[in-house]
Scaffold this motif. Structure first.
Motif, short mmCIF file in Angstrom:
data_model
loop_
_atom_site.label_atom_id
_atom_site.label_comp_id
_atom_site.label_asym_id
_atom_site.label_seq_id
_atom_site.Cartn_x
_atom_site.Cartn_y
_atom_site.Cartn_z
N ASN A 174 2.47 15.94 6.48
CA ASN A 174 0.49 15.49 5.73
C ASN A 174 0.23 16.06 4.93
O ASN A 174 -0.73 15.92 3.82
CB ASN A 174 -0.63 14.69 6.52
N PHE A 175 1.14 17.40 4.75
CA PHE A 175 0.71 18.33 3.37
C PHE A 175 1.50 18.37 2.22
O PHE A 175 3.06 19.05 2.50
CB PHE A 175 0.87 19.34 3.79
N VAL A 176 0.62 17.90 0.69
CA VAL A 176 1.68 18.01 -0.42
C VAL A 176 1.36 19.21 -1.06
O VAL A 176 0.15 19.21 -1.29
CB VAL A 176 1.54 16.32 -1.34
N THR A 177 2.01 20.16 -1.76
CA THR A 177 1.79 21.55 -2.55
C THR A 177 2.29 21.18 -3.96
O THR A 177 3.45 21.14 -3.94
CB THR A 177 2.18 22.55 -1.80
N THR A 184 0.71 -1.19 0.10
CA THR A 184 -0.10 -0.37 -0.15
C THR A 184 1.06 1.02 -0.12
O THR A 184 2.33 1.70 0.79
CB THR A 184 -1.17 -0.05 1.11
N ILE A 185 0.71 2.37 -0.75
CA ILE A 185 1.27 3.75 -1.00
C ILE A 185 0.33 4.35 0.25
O ILE A 185 -0.77 4.32 0.89
CB ILE A 185 0.73 3.88 -2.25
N THR A 186 1.43 4.71 1.13
CA THR A 186 0.81 5.85 2.76
C THR A 186 1.89 6.86 2.74
O THR A 186 1.68 8.05 2.85
CB THR A 186 1.61 4.83 4.08
N SER A 187 2.63 7.27 2.07
CA SER A 187 3.89 8.21 2.14
C SER A 187 2.99 9.20 0.82
O SER A 187 2.65 9.16 0.30
CB SER A 187 5.32 8.29 1.65
N PRO A 188 2.70 10.56 2.27
CA PRO A 188 2.34 11.72 0.87
C PRO A 188 2.84 11.32 -0.47
O PRO A 188 2.35 11.76 -0.74
CB PRO A 188 2.10 13.13 2.06
N VAL A 231 -3.11 21.57 -3.65
CA VAL A 231 -2.70 21.60 -2.06
C VAL A 231 -3.74 20.24 -1.98
O VAL A 231 -4.96 20.45 -0.99
CB VAL A 231 -2.79 22.48 -1.11
N TYR A 232 -2.28 19.75 -0.93
CA TYR A 232 -3.57 18.64 -0.43
C TYR A 232 -2.61 17.41 0.33
O TYR A 232 -1.95 17.94 1.00
CB TYR A 232 -2.62 16.79 -1.54
N GLU A 233 -3.92 16.87 1.31
CA GLU A 233 -4.06 16.53 3.01
C GLU A 233 -3.87 15.09 2.52
O GLU A 233 -4.57 15.03 2.46
CB GLU A 233 -4.77 17.37 3.46
N VAL A 234 -3.26 14.47 2.96
CA VAL A 234 -2.56 12.96 3.09
C VAL A 234 -3.17 12.01 4.31
O VAL A 234 -2.41 12.60 5.34
CB VAL A 234 -2.00 12.65 2.07
N ILE A 235 -3.45 11.46 4.44
CA ILE A 235 -4.13 10.79 5.60
C ILE A 235 -4.11 9.07 5.54
O ILE A 235 -5.33 8.83 4.66
CB ILE A 235 -5.09 11.16 7.16
N ASP A 236 -3.28 8.44 5.71
CA ASP A 236 -2.78 7.01 6.65
C ASP A 236 -3.19 6.57 4.44
O ASP A 236 -3.95 5.50 4.44
CB ASP A 236 -4.92 5.76 6.89
N GLY A 237 -2.56 6.88 3.94
CA GLY A 237 -2.47 6.35 2.62
C GLY A 237 -3.56 7.57 1.42
O GLY A 237 -3.45 6.83 0.55
N ARG A 238 -4.48 8.05 1.92
CA ARG A 238 -5.30 8.65 1.36
C ARG A 238 -5.38 10.11 1.46
O ARG A 238 -5.01 10.29 2.26
CB ARG A 238 -6.47 7.63 1.53
N ASP A 279 -10.03 4.51 -11.91
CA ASP A 279 -10.05 3.50 -11.06
C ASP A 279 -8.95 4.07 -10.11
O ASP A 279 -8.95 4.45 -9.17
CB ASP A 279 -9.95 2.47 -11.07
N ALA A 280 -8.17 4.31 -10.86
CA ALA A 280 -6.56 4.49 -10.17
C ALA A 280 -6.51 5.41 -9.57
O ALA A 280 -6.11 5.79 -8.48
CB ALA A 280 -5.50 4.36 -10.76
N LEU A 281 -7.18 6.73 -10.25
CA LEU A 281 -6.99 8.26 -9.36
C LEU A 281 -7.77 8.18 -8.62
O LEU A 281 -7.46 8.73 -7.09
CB LEU A 281 -7.31 9.64 -10.13
N MET A 282 -9.20 7.38 -8.27
CA MET A 282 -10.44 7.63 -7.03
C MET A 282 -9.86 7.04 -6.78
O MET A 282 -9.45 7.19 -4.87
CB MET A 282 -11.34 6.76 -7.80
N SER A 283 -8.45 5.55 -6.27
CA SER A 283 -8.50 5.24 -5.40
C SER A 283 -7.37 6.07 -4.29
O SER A 283 -6.73 5.29 -3.16
CB SER A 283 -7.88 3.50 -5.79
N THR A 284 -6.68 7.06 -4.82
CA THR A 284 -6.31 8.08 -4.03
C THR A 284 -6.58 8.27 -3.06
O THR A 284 -6.11 9.39 -2.27
CB THR A 284 -4.57 9.02 -5.33
N TYR A 285 -8.31 8.62 -3.76
CA TYR A 285 -8.82 9.89 -2.59
C TYR A 285 -9.79 8.63 -1.21
O TYR A 285 -9.91 7.33 -1.79
CB TYR A 285 -9.95 10.24 -3.10
N ALA A 286 -9.18 9.21 -0.66
CA ALA A 286 -10.49 8.33 0.76
C ALA A 286 -11.79 8.75 0.09
O ALA A 286 -12.48 9.94 -0.61
CB ALA A 286 -10.13 9.34 2.20
#
Length: 125
Positions: A75-78, A2-6, A99-106, A23-30
């Motif tokens: 957890n933030f990627v800009t 599982t990809i977990t790093s932001p 600006v993305y906030e990533v928690i638990d790999g999503r 489908d791959a794109l949606m799998s990156t979103y919670a």
């Protein structure tokens, strides 16, 4: 695995966007992720609202996002990107600040600021 790093999650999202792999794109979103304008209004919440936004965008034949700069802070990627789009007025580009906030790999929250639309010369529809 599982990809977990932001950083890895946001890169997977960009790769899926450029591949137009919904489908791959949606799998990156919670499942309950939210998208906003930067410092502003809610654009979409949850897969049921996010998926159609990308599905419509993926219909553009020349769609492509080019990463200019990326910063990671916890957890933030800009990302600053130049996105090639098929606008109603013709082919062109627009700068995007994402600006993305990533928690638990999503991605749980994403905010977007859109720059000025620039049409390519002689691209009028």
């Amino acid at each position: 695995m599982t990809i977990t790093s932001p950083l890895a999650v946001v890169q997977a999202q960009l790769d899926a966007y450029n591949a137009k792999d919904l489908d791959a794109l949606m799998s990156t979103y919670a499942p309950d992720a939210q998208q906003f304008t930067l410092h502003g209004a809610l654009l979409a919440q949850g897969h049921d609202q996010i998926r159609p936004r990308y599905q419509e965008r993926f219909a553009e034949p020349d769609l492509q996002a080019r990463l200019l700069t990326r910063s990671v802070l916890g957890n933030f990627v800009t990302d600053l990107e130049i996105v090639t789009r098929n606008f109603p007025e013709g082919l062109g580009t627009v700068e995007m600040l994402c600006v993305y906030e990533v928690i638990d790999g999503r991605i749980v929250r994403a905010s977007f600021a859109t720059g000025e639309k620039r049409l390519y010369p002689n691209s009028a529809a």
